[in-house]
Design an enzyme around this catalytic site. Structure first.
Site, short mmCIF file in Angstrom:
data_model
loop_
_atom_site.label_atom_id
_atom_site.label_comp_id
_atom_site.label_asym_id
_atom_site.label_seq_id
_atom_site.Cartn_x
_atom_site.Cartn_y
_atom_site.Cartn_z
N TYR A 197 0.82 -1.22 0.00
CA TYR A 197 0.00 0.00 0.00
C TYR A 197 0.85 1.27 0.00
O TYR A 197 0.32 2.36 0.17
CB TYR A 197 -0.94 0.01 1.20
CG TYR A 197 -1.87 -1.18 1.20
CD1 TYR A 197 -2.95 -1.24 0.31
CD2 TYR A 197 -1.65 -2.27 2.04
CE1 TYR A 197 -3.78 -2.34 0.27
CE2 TYR A 197 -2.49 -3.37 2.00
CZ TYR A 197 -3.55 -3.40 1.11
OH TYR A 197 -4.37 -4.49 1.07
N ASP A 224 -1.45 -10.75 8.76
CA ASP A 224 -0.46 -11.78 8.43
C ASP A 224 0.96 -11.42 8.85
O ASP A 224 1.61 -12.23 9.51
CB ASP A 224 -0.54 -12.13 6.94
CG ASP A 224 -1.61 -13.20 6.70
OD1 ASP A 224 -1.66 -14.15 7.49
OD2 ASP A 224 -2.39 -13.06 5.75
N HIS A 231 4.25 -7.56 -4.12
CA HIS A 231 2.98 -7.63 -4.82
C HIS A 231 2.12 -6.45 -4.40
O HIS A 231 2.38 -5.82 -3.37
CB HIS A 231 2.26 -8.94 -4.45
CG HIS A 231 1.87 -8.99 -3.01
ND1 HIS A 231 2.59 -9.68 -2.06
CD2 HIS A 231 0.86 -8.38 -2.33
CE1 HIS A 231 2.03 -9.51 -0.88
NE2 HIS A 231 0.98 -8.73 -1.01
N TYR A 273 -11.61 -1.03 -1.10
CA TYR A 273 -11.67 -0.60 0.31
C TYR A 273 -10.36 0.05 0.74
O TYR A 273 -10.31 0.71 1.77
CB TYR A 273 -12.03 -1.80 1.20
CG TYR A 273 -10.87 -2.63 1.72
CD1 TYR A 273 -10.17 -3.50 0.89
CD2 TYR A 273 -10.48 -2.55 3.05
CE1 TYR A 273 -9.12 -4.26 1.37
CE2 TYR A 273 -9.42 -3.31 3.55
CZ TYR A 273 -8.75 -4.16 2.70
OH TYR A 273 -7.70 -4.91 3.18
N ARG A 274 -9.31 -0.12 -0.04
CA ARG A 274 -7.97 0.32 0.40
C ARG A 274 -7.07 0.13 -0.81
O ARG A 274 -7.27 -0.80 -1.60
CB ARG A 274 -7.57 -0.62 1.52
CG ARG A 274 -6.25 -0.46 2.19
CD ARG A 274 -6.14 -1.62 3.18
NE ARG A 274 -4.93 -1.56 3.95
CZ ARG A 274 -4.48 -2.56 4.71
NH1 ARG A 274 -5.19 -3.68 4.81
NH2 ARG A 274 -3.37 -2.46 5.39
C1 LIG Z 1 2.68 -10.57 2.52
C2 LIG Z 1 1.80 -9.50 3.08
C3 LIG Z 1 0.67 -9.84 3.82
C4 LIG Z 1 -0.15 -8.85 4.34
N1 LIG Z 1 -1.22 -9.22 5.08
C5 LIG Z 1 -2.03 -8.28 5.61
C6 LIG Z 1 -3.15 -8.67 6.41
O1 LIG Z 1 -3.37 -9.84 6.71
N2 LIG Z 1 -3.97 -7.68 6.85
C7 LIG Z 1 -3.72 -6.37 6.60
O2 LIG Z 1 -4.50 -5.52 7.03
N3 LIG Z 1 -2.65 -5.99 5.88
C8 LIG Z 1 -1.80 -6.90 5.38
N4 LIG Z 1 -0.70 -6.51 4.66
C9 LIG Z 1 -0.46 -5.07 4.41
C10 LIG Z 1 0.49 -4.39 5.44
O3 LIG Z 1 1.71 -5.07 5.53
C11 LIG Z 1 -0.10 -4.30 6.83
O4 LIG Z 1 -1.38 -3.72 6.78
C12 LIG Z 1 0.77 -3.50 7.82
O5 LIG Z 1 0.33 -3.74 9.15
C13 LIG Z 1 0.76 -1.99 7.57
O6 LIG Z 1 1.93 -1.45 8.04
P1 LIG Z 1 2.08 -0.70 9.46
O7 LIG Z 1 1.19 -1.39 10.44
O8 LIG Z 1 3.52 -0.60 9.74
O9 LIG Z 1 1.45 0.74 9.16
P2 LIG Z 1 2.24 2.08 8.78
O10 LIG Z 1 3.06 1.86 7.57
O11 LIG Z 1 2.92 2.62 9.96
O12 LIG Z 1 1.01 3.02 8.48
C14 LIG Z 1 0.14 2.81 7.41
C15 LIG Z 1 -0.50 4.14 7.01
O13 LIG Z 1 -1.39 4.57 8.05
C16 LIG Z 1 -1.29 5.99 8.23
N5 LIG Z 1 -0.77 6.21 9.60
C17 LIG Z 1 0.12 5.42 10.23
N6 LIG Z 1 0.32 5.86 11.47
C18 LIG Z 1 -0.42 6.98 11.63
C19 LIG Z 1 -0.63 7.85 12.72
N7 LIG Z 1 -0.02 7.66 13.89
N8 LIG Z 1 -1.46 8.90 12.54
C20 LIG Z 1 -2.09 9.09 11.35
N9 LIG Z 1 -1.94 8.27 10.29
C21 LIG Z 1 -1.11 7.22 10.42
C22 LIG Z 1 -0.34 6.52 7.17
O14 LIG Z 1 -1.08 6.92 6.04
C23 LIG Z 1 0.49 5.29 6.83
O15 LIG Z 1 0.98 5.31 5.52
C24 LIG Z 1 0.15 -7.47 4.12
C25 LIG Z 1 1.29 -7.13 3.38
C26 LIG Z 1 2.11 -8.14 2.88
C27 LIG Z 1 3.33 -7.74 2.10
#
Ligand SMILES: Cc1cc2nc3c(=O)[nH]c(=O)nc-3n(C[C@H](O)[C@H](O)[C@H](O)COP(=O)(O)OP(=O)(O)OC[C@H]3O[C@@H](n4cnc5c(N)ncnc54)[C@H](O)[C@@H]3O)c2cc1C
Length: 523
Positions: A91, A150, A386, A468-469
């Site tokens: 994303y 995941d 991906h 949705y995203r």
């Molecule tokens: C193999 C694989 C599997 C995955 N499986 C899943 C899954 O099962 N479910 C799922 O949901 N996702 C999945 N993902 C997507 C992603 O990896 C996860 O959603 C991950 O948890 C998002 O990264 P993060 O929690 O570090 O968020 P961050 O990268 O820290 O934040 C995501 C976004 O949220 C906003 N944000 C973050 N923090 C703040 C804040 N404090 N205030 C305001 N805005 C903020 C920003 O826009 C930021 O870009 C997957 C990805 C991969 C590669």
């Protein structure tokens, strides 16, 4: 070092100096080597002109430091892009949407402020990862589960704000958020829900507070920087039981999903699962490939029966008292028995707490609230990354047949071969289709992939299905499809954005919402 758009090199270097004074020089990153770490390894515009690369990154450790960063950004009109753990792979990773933005990296704020296992919630800072929260709960011997997605290295904060999901009964992550503390674009500090009441005793227990419910305005949003968040947890259940329902004809998915929807809407089945077609996902086999490319439905069904591969299957996870989960599975089987030829598979099942031996045997730890990175081992070895096209369709079998066949035909028409399609039941009453495609270190292939992605967005929207995203690259495209009454919703978002962030410093372009000074005429 690049400079943010519209900012002079002199102003930028003044701002950097002031951030260094406010945070300490070691927490302001400007070298190419450091900035490289904030690039998106899964970028669909990798090494192209459009790849958005940050100009700098700042890593405050506390609310007051965030407020100082924001006030300085306002003075020089410098765009900030907030990340919590920055693992948003698929994303946008930790890269901004607008090239030249400064990444506001909150990883240092990684304190678990409270975990309550009597009322089942936690209060966390942005940099707390799922692994951190799990470890805290284990170390303190608390009887609650987290709900990891995941990959466990992300954060409850970032994942929930993006409206991500996991698998246990708390799988709809934004739905499980209760109470936030937010630094607003002008540096003001606000608390939502009961947190607005000084000395509130129910900030993490009652979501709505008094008056308009504003928490949702900070999800998938550019209106604030969330610094604390309440997250509801699941009391450790007595048992988990997985039962799988398999049907063998293509159209069996229609009664199957109807029964499934009743199980979900009634709360009989509360975990997140997938309505999948093992025949479509199955391992490559030349005979099956030929059938998938244009064989009749009957021939596919006959192949499936011969090889023991069901046309559709739904694993049903049940959580709760052992007798209750057994009864829920019995009920599901009884309902599904009305579908001719249906078959069932029992298990695995667990009783909690698990001992170390049982724990070592668990195949899918995220299903029972244990964070993991094993998903990366399940991806093809050549995978560089991906992204997913993920429209929401009704929880309805015919909609699934229609969507699968439409997306598959678009993949084939544009020369991508068959589509690898699955679904997630992350939200009640709707299904998320997951159409995953690889991101390559190849400019030409990525261009073609973007063409495919944009065509899918357009064709889905024409049928009333919206995403949705999405990855930052496609946020504008998707926002353009939510266009009822001449984009009334986006115009409302822009009015709010202009009022609370007049200098347009927070996450410009996020979900297609641009501040006034950067707004272009959208299609
Ligand atoms: C193999 C694989 C599997 C995955 N499986 C899943 C899954 O099962 N479910 C799922 O949901 N996702 C999945 N993902 C997507 C992603 O990896 C996860 O959603 C991950 O948890 C998002 O990264 P993060 O929690 O570090 O968020 P961050 O990268 O820290 O934040 C995501 C976004 O949220 C906003 N944000 C973050 N923090 C703040 C804040 N404090 N205030 C305001 N805005 C903020 C920003 O826009 C930021 O870009 C997957 C990805 C991969 C590669």
């Amino acid at each position: 070092m690049s400079v943010p758009p519209g900012v002079t090199p002199k102003d930028f270097s003044d701002a950097i100096k002031r951030w260094q004074e406010a945070l300490g020089a070691e927490w302001v990153f400007t070298s190419d080597e450091d900035i490289d770490l904030y690039r998106d390894p899964y970028s669909p515009v990798w090494h192209e002109q459009e790849e958005p690369i940050a100009s700098a990154a700042v890593a405050p450790d506390g609310v007051e430091q965030i407020q100082a960063v924001v006030r300085i950004a306002n003075q020089y009109k410098i765009p900030l892009w907030t990340i919590s753990t920055g693992k948003n792979l698929g994303y946008g990773g930790s890269a901004p949407l607008l090239g030249g933005s400064v990444v506001l990296d909150l990883k240092r704020m990684n304190r678990v402020l409270e975990v309550n296992d009597k009322n089942h919630y936690a209060l966390v800072e942005p940099g707390v990862s799922y692994f951190d929260l799990y470890r805290y709960i284990q170390d303190h011997k608390l009887k609650v589960w987290i709900d990891p997605p995941d990959p466990g290295w992300g954060s409850p904060m970032g994942n929930s704000l993006e409206r991500g999901g996991g698998y246990t009964p708390m799988h709809d992550h934004f739905d499980a958020v209760c109470g936030m503390e937010v630094v607003l674009p002008d540096g003001e500090l606000m608390r939502t829900g009961m947190g607005a009441l000084p000395g509130a005793k129910t900030w993490q227990q009652y979501k709505y507070g008094f008056g308009p419910y504003i928490q949702g305005a900070f999800s998938q949003s550019s209106l604030g920087i969330v610094t604390k968040m309440g997250v509801w947890l699941y009391p450790e259940p007595e048992a988990y039981l997985l039962g799988t329902v398999m049907v063998w004809k293509r159209n069996d998915v229609i009664p199957l999903v109807e029964i499934f929807t009743e199980l979900v809407s009634s709360g009989t089945m509360r975990g997140c699962t997938t309505v999948a077609s093992p025949l479509w996902l199955g391992l490559p086999d030349p005979e099956l490939d030929t059938l998938r490319a244009g064989g009749s439905v009957t021939a596919m069904e006959e192949y499936g029966r011969r090889k023991g591969i069901p046309y559709w299957s739904i694993p049903l996870p049940f959580y709760g008292p052992a007798k209750v989960v057994a009864a829920q599975w019995e009920y599901a089987k009884k309902k599904c028995s009305s579908i001719p030829g249906v078959t069932f598979q029992d298990g695995p099942s667990y009783r909690f707490p698990l001992n170390a031996d049982d724990l070592a045997k668990v195949r899918d730890p995220v299903q029972i609230g244990i964070p993991s990175l094993q998903i990366f081992g399940l991806l093809p070895p050549q995978s560089r990354g991906h992204i997913g096209f993920s429209p929401i369709v009704p929880m309805d079998g015919q909609a699934l047949i229609d969507a699968f066949s439409l997306f598959d035909s678009i993949h084939r028409e544009l020369g991508w071969g068959r589509a690898v399609l699955t679904t997630l039941t992350s939200f009640p009453r709707a299904i998320v289709i997951i159409d995953l495609f690889p991101v390559e270190k190849d400019v030409e292939k990525n261009r073609k992939m973007r063409e495919l992605y944009r065509r899918l967005i357009k064709e889905a929207a024409a049928r009333g299905w919206g995403e949705y995203r999405t990855h930052t690259t496609f946020m504008g495209d998707i926002s353009n499809t939510y266009s009822f009454n001449n984009h009334a919703l986006r115009r409302f978002h822009e009015t709010v954005k202009d009022a609370v962030d007049p200098n347009g410093i927070l996450s410009p372009g996020k979900c297609g919402i641009w501040p006034k000074r950067m707004r272009k005429a959208e299609a």
